[in-house]
Design a protein around this motif. Structure first.
Motif, PDB file in Angstrom:
ATOM      1  N   LEU A 227     -20.166  55.799 -17.676  1.00  0.00           N
ATOM      2  CA  LEU A 227     -21.050  55.949 -16.523  1.00  0.00           C
ATOM      3  C   LEU A 227     -22.461  55.519 -16.905  1.00  0.00           C
ATOM      4  O   LEU A 227     -23.069  56.081 -17.822  1.00  0.00           O
ATOM      5  N   VAL A 228     -22.975  54.504 -16.220  1.00  0.00           N
ATOM      6  CA  VAL A 228     -24.366  54.082 -16.396  1.00  0.00           C
ATOM      7  C   VAL A 228     -25.206  54.830 -15.378  1.00  0.00           C
ATOM      8  O   VAL A 228     -24.937  54.782 -14.178  1.00  0.00           O
ATOM      9  N   VAL A 229     -26.222  55.530 -15.855  1.00  0.00           N
ATOM     10  CA  VAL A 229     -27.116  56.303 -14.993  1.00  0.00           C
ATOM     11  C   VAL A 229     -28.482  55.639 -15.020  1.00  0.00           C
ATOM     12  O   VAL A 229     -29.097  55.510 -16.086  1.00  0.00           O
ATOM     13  N   VAL A 252     -16.200  51.000 -15.973  1.00  0.00           N
ATOM     14  CA  VAL A 252     -17.639  51.257 -15.938  1.00  0.00           C
ATOM     15  C   VAL A 252     -18.077  51.514 -14.502  1.00  0.00           C
ATOM     16  O   VAL A 252     -17.817  50.706 -13.604  1.00  0.00           O
ATOM     17  N   ALA A 253     -18.709  52.648 -14.278  1.00  0.00           N
ATOM     18  CA  ALA A 253     -19.309  52.965 -12.982  1.00  0.00           C
ATOM     19  C   ALA A 253     -20.821  53.081 -13.157  1.00  0.00           C
ATOM     20  O   ALA A 253     -21.310  53.353 -14.261  1.00  0.00           O
ATOM     21  N   ASP A 267     -20.201  46.940  -4.635  1.00  0.00           N
ATOM     22  CA  ASP A 267     -19.114  47.704  -5.236  1.00  0.00           C
ATOM     23  C   ASP A 267     -19.482  48.235  -6.618  1.00  0.00           C
ATOM     24  O   ASP A 267     -18.857  49.172  -7.120  1.00  0.00           O
ATOM     25  N   ASN A 268     -20.470  47.619  -7.233  1.00  0.00           N
ATOM     26  CA  ASN A 268     -20.840  48.042  -8.585  1.00  0.00           C
ATOM     27  C   ASN A 268     -21.882  49.150  -8.588  1.00  0.00           C
ATOM     28  O   ASN A 268     -21.980  49.905  -9.550  1.00  0.00           O
ATOM     29  N   GLY A 269     -22.696  49.217  -7.571  1.00  0.00           N
ATOM     30  CA  GLY A 269     -23.794  50.169  -7.557  1.00  0.00           C
ATOM     31  C   GLY A 269     -23.489  51.383  -6.705  1.00  0.00           C
ATOM     32  O   GLY A 269     -23.409  51.281  -5.485  1.00  0.00           O
ATOM     33  N   ASN A 270     -23.279  52.527  -7.332  1.00  0.00           N
ATOM     34  CA  ASN A 270     -22.979  53.739  -6.582  1.00  0.00           C
ATOM     35  C   ASN A 270     -24.276  54.395  -6.142  1.00  0.00           C
ATOM     36  O   ASN A 270     -24.902  55.145  -6.892  1.00  0.00           O
ATOM     37  N   PRO A 365      -9.269  52.379 -17.824  1.00  0.00           N
ATOM     38  CA  PRO A 365      -9.143  53.271 -16.664  1.00  0.00           C
ATOM     39  C   PRO A 365      -9.923  52.711 -15.480  1.00  0.00           C
ATOM     40  O   PRO A 365     -10.963  52.068 -15.653  1.00  0.00           O
ATOM     41  N   ALA A 366      -9.414  52.960 -14.289  1.00  0.00           N
ATOM     42  CA  ALA A 366     -10.068  52.448 -13.074  1.00  0.00           C
ATOM     43  C   ALA A 366     -11.184  53.397 -12.646  1.00  0.00           C
ATOM     44  O   ALA A 366     -11.179  53.952 -11.551  1.00  0.00           O
ATOM     45  N   TYR A 367     -12.147  53.572 -13.550  1.00  0.00           N
ATOM     46  CA  TYR A 367     -13.198  54.560 -13.326  1.00  0.00           C
ATOM     47  C   TYR A 367     -14.124  54.137 -12.183  1.00  0.00           C
ATOM     48  O   TYR A 367     -14.512  54.950 -11.333  1.00  0.00           O
TER      49      TYR A 367
END
Length: 576
Positions: A227-229, A252-253, A267-270, A365-367
């Motif tokens: 997880l990138v914060v 990677v989320a 889709d990459n940026g939550n 994993p499909a994180y």
């Protein structure tokens, strides 16, 4: 040319100009007369005169933020310097370079009950990278034989001025304080032949991360949920591309706040982080628990994200070179990488992509997909809750954010505006800013005003009525461009106190915390020559937004019912 007769002031200004100084914000005074005369004589430095030192400092912060280089602040002796403190503290934690120059009385007069003889040297020591003191000049007029310098005084000031600039811009940028003691006479001038001052430079050749090291890092992340914060950062296309490439890995989320200024594939940026976490059960949060967290940028707005990471502690937490090694906000720090975040993400993305699928028994994993799925569910719940939402802060601001022109510089006050921005998807901004270095509310107006003076496009300040009340006089600052826009959400004081658990149920809430204001915005706009508009429902808001971003300077007041706004926000983001 006619210049100040004070050699230290001439030398100081000339060195800073030679290093690249182009803007100085001056607050008038007597003791700083030689500095003001020196600046006035130099056409290569733009001068901005702002009498109130607190406003001046925040305006300089905004200028430096947009320009990406130091801005000089100049004040007189006495308590003037102490008014700089809030903005200087913000600059330190935002990593914004400022050159704070305070004029002072000679050392022999400090604490002698004469006017303005308080202790200035070191007054900002805890909130600057370094403090410098240029003493009164007795004993320094000794000629320097065979040197470019006329005397030791000129060499001494040249050395300190170069050191101050280098300190402000090198490694982690930030503010420095130069206190210069000036003796009488202060206003004496002379015809001076301009002189080229010596400048000192620092070269830092780029250092590449070895491929073998990147491979070893890639082996650590393959097969694990990463997880990138991303907290606050200035816009940087290279950073956006690097994080985008890294986030293309399915394990990677990214949790990216609007203030992170990361612009990449949706889709990459939550985004809408709080919306996801506020409605997530313990079971869902366990699914989202990361194995590795990589923290980049400054502090986060989202309390929920900080609490999530602290509670669902990752096995590893990494910080990068844009953060000090001692920062452990999530209480889980395991490794600090003293390297450029852009090089780190770009290199690791390439190494991990090559490695994926080559290690036996390890599937990614499909994180990222988990976060995307849960975010979609949260957005669906939000659509249902707000389908028939009444007129409120939320409905008004979502309409405003949707009407912003692309390429806008958006400045948000602390409190609810910055939190509402976290509920918006796809803000069409060039940059999104808020004074989140130390999270104060008193300087947002002047910071936005200073930034507007340095940005060629539209600058929009979105403030609450409590925050805007700290410094409404920015409406009268010289040099504000016609492209500057202000929106004040008038929800009868500090709306944040009706939302947060600490104060929302207190009987003292309205009088002591929300502190409803009565800002005469219409009258202020008339006095300062701004166009004033007002909206009190969706129809009048649409009318007010028509042509709002064209023409001359405009202020829009959005009046909402405070309790309705608080109830809707609490329903969207339920908190204990």
């Amino acid at each position: 040319m006619t210049d100040t007769a004070n050699q230290p002031c001439r030398t100081l200004v000339d060195v800073l100009a030679a290093q690249g100084l182009r803007d100085a914000v001056i607050s008038p005074g007597s003791r700083n007369t030689p500095l003001i005369v020196a600046l006035a004589a130099r056409d290569n430095i733009r001068k901005h005169v702002i009498p109130d030192e607190r406003t001046a400092a925040f305006a300089a912060l905004g200028m430096a933020l947009v320009a990406g280089k130091p801005v000089m602040l100049v004040c007189t002796s006495g308590t003037a310097l102490y008014n700089y403190a809030p903005a200087v503290a913000e600059a330190l934690y935002r990593k914004v370079p400022l050159i704070v120059v305070s004029a002072d009385r000679p050392e022999r007069w400090i604490d002698q009950d004469d006017s303005q003889t308080l202790r200035q040297h070191g007054a900002l020591a805890n909130i600057v990278k370094r403090s410098f003191n240029i003493a009164a000049t007795e004993g320094l007029s000794v000629p320097v034989k065979g040197s470019r310098f006329e005397n030791e005084q000129e060499w001494y000031v040249n050395r300190l001025a170069n050191e101050a600039w280098i300190t402000a811009v090198s490694q982690s940028p930030g503010p420095v304080h130069v206190n210069i003691q000036l003796d009488n006479p202060l206003g004496r001038t002379a015809d001076i032949i301009p002189k080229q001052q010596r400048t000192v430079t620092v070269e830092r050749p780029p250092v590449s991360i070895l491929p073998s090291y990147l491979r070893s890092l890639a082996e650590r992340i393959v097969g694990r949920k990463v997880l990138v914060v991303a907290g606050f950062m200035n816009p940087d296309n290279a950073m956006s591309r690097a994080v985008d490439a890294f986030a293309s890995l399915p394990n990677v989320a990214v949790c990216s706040e609007p203030l992170a200024n990361l612009h990449f594939h949706a889709d990459n940026g939550n985004s809408v982080i709080d919306l996801v976490l506020a409605g997530a059960s313990a079971e869902v949060k366990e699914r989202l628990r990361p194995d590795i967290v990589i923290s980049v940028g400054g502090s986060l707005v989202s309390r929920m994200l900080k609490e999530f990471i602290r509670e669902y502690e990752p096995a590893e937490l990494w910080t990068l070179g844009d953060t000090d090694a001692g920062v452990d906000c999530f209480q889980s720090l395991t490794t600090h990488f003293e390297t450029s975040p852009v090089k780190f993400f770009k290199g690791l993305a390439n190494a991990a992509s090559r490695l994926s699928g080559r290690l036996p028994g390890m599937e990614l994993p499909a994180y990222a997909g988990m976060w995307k799925e849960i975010r979609g569910e949260a957005m669906s719940r939000l659509s249902v809750k707000t389908a028939d939402a009444p007129w409120s802060d939320y409905t008004a601001l979502m309409r405003l954010f949707g009407a912003m022109p692309s390429g806008c510089n958006l400045f948000l006050s602390n409190g609810t505006p910055v939190r509402y921005a976290g509920l918006a998807v796809g803000l069409p901004t060039h940059a999104c800013h808020c004074n989140r270095g130390v999270s104060g509310i008193e300087g947002g107006n002047a910071t936005a005003a200073g930034a507007a003076m340095k940005y060629s496009g539209t600058t929009l300040l979105v403030s609450g009525d409590m925050s805007f009340g700290y410094c409404p006089q920015i409406l009268g600052l010289d040099g504000l461009p016609d492209s500057f826009r202000i929106v004040v959400v008038n929800n009868s004081g500090g709306g944040i106190f009706r939302f947060i658990a600490t104060t929302r149920d207190l009987p003292q809430r309205e009088h002591y915390f929300c502190a409803p204001t009565c800002l005469p915005l219409d009258g202020l706009c008339k006095a300062y020559g701004w166009e004033y508009r007002r909206a009190s429902d969706m129809q009048s808001l649409d009318t007010a937004l028509a042509g709002f971003f064209s023409g001359t300077k405009k202020l829009l007041e959005i009046a909402t019912d405070p309790e309705t706004s608080a109830q809707l926000l609490r329903s969207i983001l339920p908190t204990p």
